[in-house]
Scaffold this active site. Sequence first.
Site, PDB file in Angstrom:
ATOM      1  N   GLU A 162      -0.103  -1.521   5.608  1.00 16.61           N
ATOM      2  CA  GLU A 162       0.929  -1.146   6.589  1.00 16.61           C
ATOM      3  C   GLU A 162       0.697   0.266   7.093  1.00 16.61           C
ATOM      4  OE1 GLU A 162       4.511   0.485   8.348  1.00 16.61           O
ATOM      5  OE2 GLU A 162       3.560   1.221   6.534  1.00 16.61           O
ATOM      6  N   ASP A 178       0.842  -1.202   0.000  1.00 16.44           N
ATOM      7  CA  ASP A 178       0.000   0.000   0.000  1.00 16.44           C
ATOM      8  C   ASP A 178       0.877   1.252   0.000  1.00 16.44           C
ATOM      9  OD1 ASP A 178       0.738  -0.931   2.643  1.00 16.44           O
ATOM     10  OD2 ASP A 178      -0.551   0.610   3.504  1.00 16.44           O
TER      11      ASP A 178
HETATM   12 ZN   LIG Z   1       6.507   2.348   4.469  1.00 14.81          ZN
END
Ligand SMILES: [Zn+2]
Length: 378
Positions: free
Chosen positions: A137, A72
């Site tokens: 994340e 992401d």
């Molecule tokens: Zn990162």
Amino acid sequence: MDRQKKLQILKDMVNINSTNGHEEQVANYLQQLLSEYGIESEKVQYDVDRASLVSEIGSSDGPVLAFSGHMDVVDAGDESKWKFPPFEATEHDGKIYGRGATDMKSGLAAMVIAMIELQKEKQKLNGKIRLLATVGEEVGELGAEQLTQKGYAGDLDGLIIGEPSGHQIVYAHKGSINYTVKSTGKNAHSSMPEYGVNAIDNLLLFYNEVEKFAKSVDATNEILGDFIHNVTVIDGGNQVNSIPEKAQLQGNIRSIPEMGNETVKQVLVKIINELNKQENVKLELLFDYDKQPVFSDKNSELVNIAKRVASDIIKEEIPLLGISGTTDAAEFTKAKKPFPVIIFGPGNETPHQVNENVSVENYLEMVDVYKRIAVEFL
Ligand SMILES: [Zn+2]
């Protein structure tokens, strides 16, 4: 693999817009790429259009070294301020520009290419490299949490997180806790406060106590520095002539091993419980985010190998350090068996910024660094 193909892979990955989601498209791309070189991989579905990717090469006896990166990226922000469109990767002046170029599609691409090349060269490995490409994340290390719960980190002997560190190896980072405190009072006309309960007043009781606690902490870590606490959001009340019925605040904590998450959480719970014993005080505490600090042995074999190999390939001394920001390692290290972690990946100080970019040389050299670390570690 030739240079052009390596650059194209990174560009292709940047061009997939995986802003806080859609990571499955990156996973599909990597799965296809790996399969072209005869490497199998497995998607671990997180949600619609969101999947982590796990892949392995090597032999099943011997240690397991994980390469990990998140798929992401954060929002591009004001696209008109970008020199080049954020999702049309552009090579310019020895750099590749685009959202995720530094954080961290270059690190992830370099890891995948390192695996492909090792496989192609039929490099003998006395153990396994496991790729752990994660979702979410940036918004809570969601994929790492899921993969850890499913056991993908349970047998690791070492972990490299390819987050941008440039020519430095990070072996420690702070933890992070977000919390919310809600105060419930009772509405009344502000001319008759005796009929109400002021939720803001009660919330401030907590604020004063938590500040007192935070200022009293003198724990510090030789590498990571101080324990940090800040109340960062506060709101309450709805009309200037009414006693407020509701108020709430949010706080963020950056924890260190000397003042770890469990200890801090217990202190906050105790403050709330004590205050709730007072008449008319009704406070509720919620933990929204709970990532533990990572503090790896700086003399571990993984650190030593990485430092030696990188200094040799990059031709400069590679320092070891700690950072404040959290990574997927905060979840992976919740696995039962402890293992050393390093954060080491191509990139610079442009993550989350307009005109994010990565140096082409830094990206390409990290492919070789990852290969050599794996060969020496295994
Ligand atoms: Zn990162």
